[in-house]
Design a protein around this motif. Sequence first.
Motif, PDB file in Angstrom:
ATOM      1  N   ARG A 143       0.852  -1.392  -0.199  1.00 48.02           N
ATOM      2  CA  ARG A 143      -0.115   0.281   0.053  1.00 48.02           C
ATOM      3  C   ARG A 143       1.140   1.358   0.177  1.00 48.02           C
ATOM      4  NH1 ARG A 143      -5.291  -1.974   0.591  1.00 48.02           N
ATOM      5  NH2 ARG A 143      -5.009  -3.852   1.331  1.00 48.02           N
ATOM      6  N   THR A 144       0.007   2.422  -0.296  1.00 45.29           N
ATOM      7  CA  THR A 144       0.969   3.565  -0.637  1.00 45.29           C
ATOM      8  C   THR A 144       0.145   4.621   0.095  1.00 45.29           C
ATOM      9  OG1 THR A 144      -0.011   4.476  -1.947  1.00 45.29           O
ATOM     10  CG2 THR A 144       0.649   2.976  -3.136  1.00 45.29           C
ATOM     11  N   SER A 150      -2.541   1.278  -3.889  1.00 45.57           N
ATOM     12  CA  SER A 150      -1.631   0.324  -3.729  1.00 45.57           C
ATOM     13  C   SER A 150      -0.523   0.221  -5.152  1.00 45.57           C
ATOM     14  CB  SER A 150      -1.869  -0.948  -3.737  1.00 45.57           C
ATOM     15  OG  SER A 150      -2.887  -1.327  -2.285  1.00 45.57           O
ATOM     16  N   LEU A 151       0.652  -0.513  -4.810  1.00 46.52           N
ATOM     17  CA  LEU A 151       1.648  -0.110  -6.215  1.00 46.52           C
ATOM     18  C   LEU A 151       1.943  -1.930  -5.880  1.00 46.52           C
ATOM     19  CD1 LEU A 151       4.601   2.278  -5.583  1.00 46.52           C
ATOM     20  CD2 LEU A 151       1.984   1.712  -7.344  1.00 46.52           C
ATOM     21  N   VAL A 152       1.156  -2.474  -7.548  1.00 45.12           N
ATOM     22  CA  VAL A 152       1.046  -3.732  -7.682  1.00 45.12           C
ATOM     23  C   VAL A 152       2.077  -3.836  -8.338  1.00 45.12           C
ATOM     24  CG1 VAL A 152      -0.009  -5.705  -8.288  1.00 45.12           C
ATOM     25  CG2 VAL A 152      -1.151  -4.424  -6.885  1.00 45.12           C
ATOM     26  N   LEU A 405       4.396  -2.761 -13.247  1.00 41.31           N
ATOM     27  CA  LEU A 405       4.045  -1.709 -12.064  1.00 41.31           C
ATOM     28  C   LEU A 405       2.645  -1.245 -12.161  1.00 41.31           C
ATOM     29  CD1 LEU A 405       5.151  -2.034  -8.997  1.00 41.31           C
ATOM     30  CD2 LEU A 405       5.645   0.130  -9.538  1.00 41.31           C
ATOM     31  N   TYR A 406       1.842  -1.349 -11.440  1.00 43.68           N
ATOM     32  CA  TYR A 406       0.325  -0.910 -11.779  1.00 43.68           C
ATOM     33  C   TYR A 406       0.145   0.149 -10.205  1.00 43.68           C
ATOM     34  CZ  TYR A 406      -0.986  -4.315 -14.861  1.00 43.68           C
ATOM     35  OH  TYR A 406      -0.692  -4.323 -16.628  1.00 43.68           O
ATOM     36  N   VAL A 449       5.037   0.293   1.095  1.00 36.65           N
ATOM     37  CA  VAL A 449       6.068   0.179   0.149  1.00 36.65           C
ATOM     38  C   VAL A 449       7.410   0.595   0.621  1.00 36.65           C
ATOM     39  CG1 VAL A 449       6.336   2.361  -0.917  1.00 36.65           C
ATOM     40  CG2 VAL A 449       6.028   0.510  -2.856  1.00 36.65           C
ATOM     41  N   TRP A 450       7.168   1.440   1.639  1.00 35.00           N
ATOM     42  CA  TRP A 450       8.563   1.643   2.179  1.00 35.00           C
ATOM     43  C   TRP A 450       8.497   0.387   3.049  1.00 35.00           C
ATOM     44  CZ3 TRP A 450       9.923   4.655  -1.863  1.00 35.00           C
ATOM     45  CH2 TRP A 450       9.534   5.153  -2.198  1.00 35.00           C
TER      46      TRP A 450
END
Length: 529
Positions: A143-144, A150-152, A405-406, A449-450
């Motif tokens: 998740r962002t 989110s980044l998938v 990346l999505y 994501v971090w």
Amino acid sequence: MKRYRTRRPVGALLALTAAGGLLLTGCGGGDDAAQGTKDTATDSRGGGYAPAPDGPRGGTSTGEAGETGENGDSREVAPDPDHLSTFALDVDTASYGYARRTLSEGRLPDPSTVRPEEFVNSFRQDYDRPDGDGFTVSVDGARTDEEDWSLVRVGLATRTAERHGERPPAALTFVIDVSGSMGEPGRLDLAQDSLATMTDQLRDDDSVALVTFSDEAETVLPMTRLGDHRGRVHDAIDSLEPTDSTNLGAGVETGYDTAVEGRREGVTNRVVLVSDALANTGDTDADTILERIADERREHGITLFGVGVGSDYGDALMERLADKGDGHTTYVSDAEDAREVFCEQLPRHIELTARDAKAQVAFDPETVAEFRLVGYDNRQVADEDFRDDRVDGGEVGPGHTVTALYAVRTRPGADGHLATATVRWLDPDSRTPHEESGDVESGALGESVWEADRGLRVTATAAYFADALRSSSSSSPSSSHDGDTRHGSLPGAPGLGELAERAGLLAGRTEDEDVRRLAEAIGTANRLT
């Protein structure tokens, strides 16, 4: 964070998705769903957000179909919303290398030269590898900082590249630009040093031809089996001198004629174009140039590997040539880059494990409200053409990884299946089609994501960097409370200063030189904005 990898027979996969739901390691060191039903003939998600069925249309900087967002780049929305995303595989990296070169000279790159997928694919990934030819498919995400976004990441990997003594022989035709512009430091001289190093690493059963071009093209060295003839190759390389204008079309045509004339059965035949791609004489259009050698390319399967050089560089032309030539492109700015290209990258571009490879990601409309593929703008494929093997895809060799990346907005409180990713490719020899798939659940998304694993953090950092560079000159940047300049439209995008800090910390933890160079490039971009 869990990572899912699933193997399914093609029939089962069809049912599932229809339901909607130099060279060669001698330089040292290692290798490192269903068709959519749409009224339109092509997928219109070239960089835009596509809402899932019954989901809200649009998103940040999103307009109706064909509308341009506030950032100046495409933010199209599919006229008939669906849950599929289809694209041809791409392992090019030239855009990232050229951006780093431009930043090192104190300039921001032209946004038109920034292709996010090439930034993302410039970094090593640790995806599982298949035992034989083909691909593995890994899907994960996190998740962002932006709510519900989110980044998938979809990761595809081929088998590890064979060791030096195990690979098939190679017949390589090098087409070298010797026009006047190549006389500048870091162009022809760098190419000569690289070719000389490569020649010393090749095997006795490999062959090399050398074609040069300026206002005209000339075969300097016909296809020559190395054996005891390395001295001839070195003499030909040493004789190269810059001359006049750039007739790139003549160079490519003569290069292919030379490759066909010297073609060897049972070996890997390739054309390698080394140029700044600043064509100014003869044919200067990629389609016209490639049309002249189309028969040789189709009949003999000789693909094109483009190596770009120079601070002034015809990025668009080189990239178009490589895409239409069923090949790849990269960029060289210094001796370190040259060694990596000719000792590590080129081996992976010589042998093919997959032809016309395409990927299709099916997002579950029950859990996904909208999504956006980051990059791959000129690699989009119509959803209904995913299993049409007449439609061109990408060529991929051993030792490669491909990352897509999505940005995905999940429905509030949604839980369950999130997406299924499928890759389809043809066997290079028999042209038999194969498929492999993998999926991910919404519950497997990491909280941040971090805090994800190294690979996903690097992918996110590279994507955020590319997104910022694409937006930097076409929109007014905003500043956060701490003065950090912010650019970009991806959800959760940090300022460039914060992004450089995160990349620096990641480089320190992993002791990864590539990530360190990424952090430096981001820091330079932050100072220039």
